[in-house]
Design an enzyme around this catalytic site. Structure first.
Site, mmCIF file in Angstrom:
data_model
loop_
_atom_site.group_PDB
_atom_site.id
_atom_site.type_symbol
_atom_site.label_atom_id
_atom_site.label_comp_id
_atom_site.label_asym_id
_atom_site.label_seq_id
_atom_site.Cartn_x
_atom_site.Cartn_y
_atom_site.Cartn_z
ATOM 1 N N ASN A 8 31.567 38.532 38.012
ATOM 2 C CA ASN A 8 31.787 36.950 37.526
ATOM 3 C C ASN A 8 30.706 36.385 38.399
ATOM 4 O O ASN A 8 30.933 35.977 39.471
ATOM 5 C CB ASN A 8 33.186 37.102 38.633
ATOM 6 C CG ASN A 8 33.906 35.944 37.713
ATOM 7 O OD1 ASN A 8 33.288 34.383 37.651
ATOM 8 N ND2 ASN A 8 35.363 35.013 38.885
ATOM 9 N N ARG A 114 33.057 39.380 33.537
ATOM 10 C CA ARG A 114 34.415 37.788 33.101
ATOM 11 C C ARG A 114 33.651 37.014 32.218
ATOM 12 O O ARG A 114 32.055 35.920 32.518
ATOM 13 C CB ARG A 114 34.556 37.534 34.657
ATOM 14 C CG ARG A 114 35.575 35.975 33.917
ATOM 15 C CD ARG A 114 35.820 36.178 35.427
ATOM 16 N NE ARG A 114 37.185 34.689 35.334
ATOM 17 C CZ ARG A 114 36.914 33.775 35.892
ATOM 18 N NH1 ARG A 114 36.220 33.574 36.348
ATOM 19 N NH2 ARG A 114 38.242 33.207 35.593
ATOM 20 N N HIS A 203 43.134 33.223 32.531
ATOM 21 C CA HIS A 203 43.214 34.725 33.588
ATOM 22 C C HIS A 203 44.455 35.345 33.097
ATOM 23 O O HIS A 203 45.262 36.374 33.156
ATOM 24 C CB HIS A 203 44.810 33.634 34.368
ATOM 25 C CG HIS A 203 44.504 32.441 35.005
ATOM 26 N ND1 HIS A 203 45.345 32.050 35.321
ATOM 27 C CD2 HIS A 203 43.200 32.930 36.173
ATOM 28 C CE1 HIS A 203 44.805 31.238 36.905
ATOM 29 N NE2 HIS A 203 43.618 31.592 36.579
ATOM 30 N N ARG A 264 43.654 20.664 40.279
ATOM 31 C CA ARG A 264 44.215 19.895 39.104
ATOM 32 C C ARG A 264 45.690 20.160 38.870
ATOM 33 O O ARG A 264 46.393 20.259 39.173
ATOM 34 C CB ARG A 264 44.170 21.541 38.345
ATOM 35 C CG ARG A 264 42.705 22.113 37.639
ATOM 36 C CD ARG A 264 42.293 23.073 37.334
ATOM 37 N NE ARG A 264 41.780 24.287 38.019
ATOM 38 C CZ ARG A 264 41.861 25.088 37.369
ATOM 39 N NH1 ARG A 264 42.074 25.720 36.794
ATOM 40 N NH2 ARG A 264 41.247 26.114 38.402
ATOM 41 N N GLU A 406 41.232 41.656 38.642
ATOM 42 C CA GLU A 406 40.841 41.876 37.404
ATOM 43 C C GLU A 406 39.604 42.429 37.577
ATOM 44 O O GLU A 406 39.295 43.012 36.476
ATOM 45 C CB GLU A 406 40.074 40.593 37.193
ATOM 46 C CG GLU A 406 41.729 38.896 37.192
ATOM 47 C CD GLU A 406 41.475 37.783 37.659
ATOM 48 O OE1 GLU A 406 41.308 37.014 36.983
ATOM 49 O OE2 GLU A 406 41.731 37.781 38.928
#
Ligand code: AMP
Length: 418
Positions: A8, A114, A203, A264, A406
């Protein structure tokens, strides 16, 4: 056994996990932070059993290796100047060799990356070709902070491990199954055709992993299930997964939409954004920064973006309590919406930082969902980071806690494409 690396790459950081595949055993994991700085930080965790006895006999002065509390693992740490991703990856691979984790670079036969934005071009993971890389570059418009860094990571690994299969795993691809009525905004249609202005979600790898795992834990075929997956971390999103397919998700064109997140805003009436911008005399960039970095839990509470801090003081701090309540309420509203959309639900699944670790937040959410036939088993809910059913045996709708993975999903996708 073949070793696969799940990567990632961010703009100034690079996280990785090295797995033995297909055994799915994690051999090492680590992160390089502050790439581009004179004091970049390299951390590599690895198992004692795999590190060969005579490796690491030449540590530099500022390098450290510590044993984990349980004595089962080691942690290598170092602070040094790292100018770019290429140098970071070179250093990391060399260190994996020095530490005896790999014998040589050729042991790594696959690298899965990713990639944040896959647009409408990628509805599943793909082997990276020149054409794929060009498309990832072009999709930087949709994820300006992420896609260029992801592409940089891919190129750097390709240079150092030319023999390894390079695979791109997109955050958005799981959501490509959403029907038109869910991915289109009620804007002039021409903006969709001209600019790809639509909902892409995010996601996806996490929602895909926990939904498949939920079916296994429930002993049911994923095709027969209606699931709602709650990825509640610093970034948070909820997905309606029907028959194994994402049919709707809370994030939108970008990861700013949907739930209240750490910093956010989630959904906001756009006219309010213009109103505030005008009153405060803010540029587009400043307003974007406020919506992404200064809103959410931090904006409401005024004290912290971390759910733990807010829970700690919520009894005495009104704004902290308000932030927690708004967070929980948003989640409940989205769940309600998705139950209605799917015409029912078999299970809801909690994952990511808050979903996996916050006992009180899970309780607050499930208690509000009693109407749908979910009852919390308080004792079962009293856990962190385990795979457990947290609803009572007679609960009509199940609630599960499933830690996301992940990296494993990325490594599996690499295996599948070999
Ligand atoms: P993630 O983005 O999935 O790594 O999740 C990070 C978030 O998880 C942080 O913002 C924390 O607020 C939250 N978190 C981690 N542990 C806990 C905990 N024990 N209770 C509440 N929130 C937690």
């Amino acid at each position: 056994m073949a070793k696969t690396m799940a990567v990632n790459a961010g703009s100034s950081s690079l996280k990785f996990q090295l797995l033995d595949m297909p055994a799915e055993r994690v051999i090492a994991q680590g992160v390089i932070e502050r790439i581009g700085m004179d004091d970049a930080i390299v951390t590599i965790k690895y198992g004692v059993s795999i590190a060969s006895e005579n490796a690491v006999d030449h540590l530099e002065d500022d390098e450290h290796i510590t044993l984990s509390k349980d004595g089962k693992g080691k942690k290598y740490e170092n602070v040094l100047a790292i100018k770019d991703h290429q140098q970071a990856i070179n250093f990391m691979l060399q260190k994996l060799t020095d530490l005896g984790i790999i014998a040589d670079f050729n042991e790594i036969t696959g690298v899965g990356h990713r990639v944040v934005a896959g647009g409408e071009w990628f509805n599943h993971s793909v082997v990276v070709t020149d054409d794929v890389l060009t498309k990832i570059d072009r999709l930087a418009d949709y994820a300006p902070l992420h896609n260029p860094a992801n592409a940089m990571g891919i190129r750097a690994f390709q240079k150092l491990l030319p023999h390894a299969l390079s695979v791109a795993v997109f955050d958005t691809s799981f959501h490509q199954t959403m029907p038109e009525e869910n991915y289109l905004y009620s804007l002039p249609y021409e903006y969709y055709t001209r600019y790809g202005a639509r909902k892409y979600g995010a996601h996806g790898t996490s929602h895909r992993y926990v939904s498949a795992r939920a079916a296994q834990l429930l002993g049911k075929d994923l095709k027969d299930l209606k699931l709602i997956t709650l990825h509640l971390g610093a970034g948070a999103s909820i997905t309606a997964v029907q028959g194994g397919k994402s049919i709707d998700t809370s994030m939108g064109f970008s990861p700013l939409a949907g739930l209240t997140m750490a910093t956010r805003s989630g959904d906001v009436d756009t006219s309010l954004v213009y109103y505030i911008q005008e009153r405060e005399g803010l540029s587009n960039e400043e307003m974007t920064n406020i919506l992404n970095k200064k809103s959410g839990l931090l904006g409401i509470s005024t004290i912290s973006s971390d759910m733990r801090d807010l829970l700690d003081v919520q009894d005495t701090h009104d704004h902290a309590k308000l932030a927690v309540n708004i967070f929980v309420n948003r989640v409940v509203k989205y769940v309600g919406q998705y139950v209605a959309e799917m015409g029912g639900v078999d299970a809801i699944v909690f994952t990511a930082g808050i979903g996996e670790n916050s006992i009180p937040v899970r309780k607050m959410i499930v208690d509000k969902l009693g109407y749908f036939g979910i009852t919390l088993d308080e004792e079962a809910n009293n856990v962190r980071g385990d795979e457990v059913e947290i609803s009572t045996k007679d609960s009509r709708v199940k609630a599960l806690l499933i830690p996301t993975n992940e990296e494993l999903m990325i490594a599996r996708d690499v295996e599948a494409l070999k």
